[in-house]
Design a protein around this motif. Structure first.
Motif, mmCIF file in Angstrom:
data_model
loop_
_atom_site.group_PDB
_atom_site.id
_atom_site.type_symbol
_atom_site.label_atom_id
_atom_site.label_comp_id
_atom_site.label_asym_id
_atom_site.label_seq_id
_atom_site.Cartn_x
_atom_site.Cartn_y
_atom_site.Cartn_z
ATOM 1 N N GLU A 103 4.345 -5.026 5.782
ATOM 2 C CA GLU A 103 4.638 -5.671 4.505
ATOM 3 C C GLU A 103 5.028 -4.643 3.445
ATOM 4 O O GLU A 103 5.906 -4.896 2.616
ATOM 5 C CB GLU A 103 3.440 -6.504 4.034
ATOM 6 C CG GLU A 103 3.199 -7.741 4.852
ATOM 7 C CD GLU A 103 4.360 -8.722 4.801
ATOM 8 O OE1 GLU A 103 4.846 -9.030 3.698
ATOM 9 O OE2 GLU A 103 4.792 -9.171 5.880
ATOM 10 N N ILE A 104 4.395 -3.478 3.470
ATOM 11 C CA ILE A 104 4.752 -2.405 2.541
ATOM 12 C C ILE A 104 6.189 -1.975 2.778
ATOM 13 O O ILE A 104 6.974 -1.829 1.828
ATOM 14 C CB ILE A 104 3.773 -1.214 2.670
ATOM 15 C CG1 ILE A 104 2.422 -1.579 2.059
ATOM 16 C CG2 ILE A 104 4.343 0.034 2.009
ATOM 17 C CD1 ILE A 104 1.321 -0.565 2.303
ATOM 18 N N GLU A 105 6.561 -1.778 4.023
ATOM 19 C CA GLU A 105 7.931 -1.361 4.343
ATOM 20 C C GLU A 105 8.946 -2.434 3.947
ATOM 21 O O GLU A 105 10.014 -2.119 3.410
ATOM 22 C CB GLU A 105 8.072 -1.014 5.823
ATOM 23 C CG GLU A 105 7.395 0.276 6.200
ATOM 24 C CD GLU A 105 7.863 1.456 5.363
ATOM 25 O OE1 GLU A 105 9.093 1.639 5.195
ATOM 26 O OE2 GLU A 105 7.009 2.192 4.857
ATOM 27 N N LYS A 106 8.634 -3.702 4.197
ATOM 28 C CA LYS A 106 9.528 -4.782 3.802
ATOM 29 C C LYS A 106 9.687 -4.822 2.292
ATOM 30 O O LYS A 106 10.797 -5.032 1.781
ATOM 31 C CB LYS A 106 9.015 -6.131 4.318
ATOM 32 C CG LYS A 106 9.206 -6.310 5.799
ATOM 33 C CD LYS A 106 9.011 -7.722 6.322
ATOM 34 C CE LYS A 106 7.907 -8.516 5.768
ATOM 35 N NZ LYS A 106 7.647 -9.774 6.497
ATOM 36 N N THR A 107 8.602 -4.605 1.561
ATOM 37 C CA THR A 107 8.672 -4.610 0.108
ATOM 38 C C THR A 107 9.487 -3.441 -0.407
ATOM 39 O O THR A 107 10.293 -3.594 -1.335
ATOM 40 C CB THR A 107 7.242 -4.587 -0.494
ATOM 41 O OG1 THR A 107 6.503 -5.707 0.007
ATOM 42 C CG2 THR A 107 7.282 -4.651 -2.008
ATOM 43 N N LYS A 108 9.323 -2.269 0.194
ATOM 44 C CA LYS A 108 10.127 -1.106 -0.201
ATOM 45 C C LYS A 108 11.611 -1.372 0.048
ATOM 46 O O LYS A 108 12.461 -1.048 -0.800
ATOM 47 C CB LYS A 108 9.686 0.135 0.559
ATOM 48 C CG LYS A 108 8.371 0.698 0.078
ATOM 49 C CD LYS A 108 8.000 1.926 0.890
ATOM 50 C CE LYS A 108 6.679 2.517 0.449
ATOM 51 N NZ LYS A 108 6.315 3.698 1.271
ATOM 52 N N ASP A 109 11.935 -1.946 1.201
ATOM 53 C CA ASP A 109 13.333 -2.288 1.489
ATOM 54 C C ASP A 109 13.868 -3.296 0.481
ATOM 55 O O ASP A 109 15.008 -3.190 0.026
ATOM 56 C CB ASP A 109 13.477 -2.837 2.905
ATOM 57 C CG ASP A 109 13.352 -1.768 3.971
ATOM 58 O OD1 ASP A 109 13.469 -0.563 3.631
ATOM 59 O OD2 ASP A 109 13.129 -2.133 5.145
ATOM 60 N N HIS A 110 13.040 -4.266 0.142
ATOM 61 C CA HIS A 110 13.434 -5.272 -0.845
ATOM 62 C C HIS A 110 13.737 -4.612 -2.187
ATOM 63 O O HIS A 110 14.742 -4.929 -2.828
ATOM 64 C CB HIS A 110 12.336 -6.328 -0.993
ATOM 65 C CG HIS A 110 12.616 -7.338 -2.050
ATOM 66 N ND1 HIS A 110 13.581 -8.298 -1.917
ATOM 67 C CD2 HIS A 110 12.062 -7.527 -3.275
ATOM 68 C CE1 HIS A 110 13.611 -9.047 -3.012
ATOM 69 N NE2 HIS A 110 12.699 -8.593 -3.842
ATOM 70 N N ILE A 111 12.894 -3.673 -2.602
ATOM 71 C CA ILE A 111 13.115 -2.967 -3.866
ATOM 72 C C ILE A 111 14.439 -2.194 -3.811
ATOM 73 O O ILE A 111 15.221 -2.217 -4.767
ATOM 74 C CB ILE A 111 11.933 -2.024 -4.185
ATOM 75 C CG1 ILE A 111 10.691 -2.842 -4.572
ATOM 76 C CG2 ILE A 111 12.293 -1.057 -5.312
ATOM 77 C CD1 ILE A 111 9.418 -2.018 -4.708
#
Length: 66
Positions: free
Chosen positions: A17-25
């Motif tokens: 989820e952290i990686e997905k959020t970073k990609d989203h940002i």
């Protein structure tokens, strides 16, 4: 407390989820409000991951003491 496999699965999910959020940002944020939300989510996930590590360390120290 939970067994080690369950804790590892939870950690793995949080890291994903952290990686997905970073990609989203990096790639999907168009508005300042979206950026603030994503940064808050990222901060919450990272805090949760650290809290899990701290709890496990406390449990390990408690087990060592007994």
């Amino acid at each position: 407390m939970m067994d080690i496999d369950t804790i590892q699965q939870i950690r793995h999910f949080i890291k994903k989820e952290i990686e997905k959020t970073k990609d989203h940002i990096c790639y999907s944020v168009d508005k300042v409000e979206q950026l603030h939300y994503a940064k808050g989510r990222l901060n919450g996930l990272e805090t949760l991951l650290q809290d899990l590590k701290d709890l496990q360390n406390r449990e390990d120290n408690f087990d060592d003491a007994n």
